[in-house]
Design a protein around this motif. Sequence first.
Motif, PDB file in Angstrom:
ATOM      1  N   ARG A  35       8.439   3.597  -7.572  1.00 54.16           N
ATOM      2  CA  ARG A  35       8.113   2.643  -6.602  1.00 54.16           C
ATOM      3  C   ARG A  35       8.697   1.321  -7.327  1.00 54.16           C
ATOM      4  NH1 ARG A  35       1.868   3.777  -8.366  1.00 54.16           N
ATOM      5  NH2 ARG A  35       1.852   3.129 -10.488  1.00 54.16           N
TER       6      ARG A  35
ATOM      7  N   VAL B 297       0.786  -1.108  -0.044  1.00 56.92           N
ATOM      8  CA  VAL B 297      -0.146  -0.016  -0.186  1.00 56.92           C
ATOM      9  C   VAL B 297       0.826   1.273  -0.057  1.00 56.92           C
ATOM     10  CG1 VAL B 297      -1.768   1.112   1.258  1.00 56.92           C
ATOM     11  CG2 VAL B 297      -1.717  -1.247   1.363  1.00 56.92           C
ATOM     12  N   GLU B 298       2.011   1.186   0.685  1.00 54.08           N
ATOM     13  CA  GLU B 298       2.719   2.415   0.854  1.00 54.08           C
ATOM     14  C   GLU B 298       3.517   2.729  -0.386  1.00 54.08           C
ATOM     15  OE1 GLU B 298       4.828   2.610   4.929  1.00 54.08           O
ATOM     16  OE2 GLU B 298       3.545   0.801   5.286  1.00 54.08           O
TER      17      GLU B 298
ATOM     18  N   VAL C 297       2.764   2.297  -3.244  1.00 54.31           N
ATOM     19  CA  VAL C 297       1.741   3.030  -4.401  1.00 54.31           C
ATOM     20  C   VAL C 297       1.782   4.515  -4.519  1.00 54.31           C
ATOM     21  CG1 VAL C 297      -0.674   3.191  -5.382  1.00 54.31           C
ATOM     22  CG2 VAL C 297       0.061   0.906  -4.410  1.00 54.31           C
ATOM     23  N   GLU C 298       1.933   5.230  -3.519  1.00 54.51           N
ATOM     24  CA  GLU C 298       2.061   6.511  -3.506  1.00 54.51           C
ATOM     25  C   GLU C 298       3.490   6.902  -3.914  1.00 54.51           C
ATOM     26  OE1 GLU C 298      -0.611   8.465  -2.665  1.00 54.51           O
ATOM     27  OE2 GLU C 298      -1.744   6.478  -2.762  1.00 54.51           O
ATOM     28  N   LEU C 299       4.420   6.192  -3.688  1.00 56.62           N
ATOM     29  CA  LEU C 299       5.812   6.882  -3.765  1.00 56.62           C
ATOM     30  C   LEU C 299       6.389   6.898  -5.195  1.00 56.62           C
ATOM     31  CD1 LEU C 299       7.468   4.808  -0.849  1.00 56.62           C
ATOM     32  CD2 LEU C 299       6.538   7.029  -0.710  1.00 56.62           C
ATOM     33  N   GLU C 300       7.508   7.966  -5.358  1.00 53.93           N
ATOM     34  CA  GLU C 300       8.088   7.935  -6.699  1.00 53.93           C
ATOM     35  C   GLU C 300       9.011   6.674  -6.969  1.00 53.93           C
ATOM     36  OE1 GLU C 300      10.562  11.569  -7.000  1.00 53.93           O
ATOM     37  OE2 GLU C 300       8.847  12.637  -6.149  1.00 53.93           O
TER      38      GLU C 300
END
Length: 257
Positions: free
Chosen positions: A104, A96-97, A99-102
């Motif tokens: 990824r 989940v975490e 998904v939001e990151l550059e």
Amino acid sequence: MAKIFCVANQKGGVGKTTTTVNLAAGLAKIGQRVLVVDLDPQGNATMGSGIDKRALTASVYDVLLESTTVAEARQRAEASGYDVLGANRELAGAEVELVELERREQRLKTALAAVDKDYDFILIDCPPSLSMLTLNGLCSAHGVVVPMQCEYFALEGLTDLVNTIKQIHANLNADLQIIGLLRVMFDPRITLQQQVSEQLKAHFGEKVFDTVIPRNVRLAEAPSYGMPGVVFDGASKGAQAFIDFAKEMVQRVGSMR
């Protein structure tokens, strides 16, 4: 330069972790420097190497979130002769975490580049689903080793995996290729297994490893003692097969260069 391989199959229960830890132990026995990266939140490759996943102070989860480095998080599996970048249940949250990151899908690749010179082989044990974790593994790797049982449904799962690898090769990692298919849990007395084995060789040719891993009780017992079968009972048929496989792997990698 380490050669990085994912041990992957989208079908569960085909012996990916058994293959990863025993190949690692086999490679270590013949003098190779090896790192095992456990990318499965169940942490079976970690436990199967004799490292307590519940006691990890840093894991692959922390590496993916860039709060620590591989060099800081890795541990030595003393009995087996290789290093482990361990995993535990925390890793499930990384899905989940991330998904939001550059970058990824490139985070593991970046992290492994820092320890590239420390190893001859880096083996990544992937979870059975095509997840963000598996994607990180496949984006890091030079190739994929596919363990498979010689059963009818295994061929269907293989088609899905080949398509996935083609897509990743085209879009994210031009180095990625199937290094080979490894026939595991093989019982020559079963006619269907012999037939599927022949089909594999007819269709994939040289991509099928010569080594065949037999169905072997000692390989199945070894994880409960926290060690690969190659270390647990080096004289067993399964252990001998994995040492042969390690030698074949070194030869095949030599011809890739």
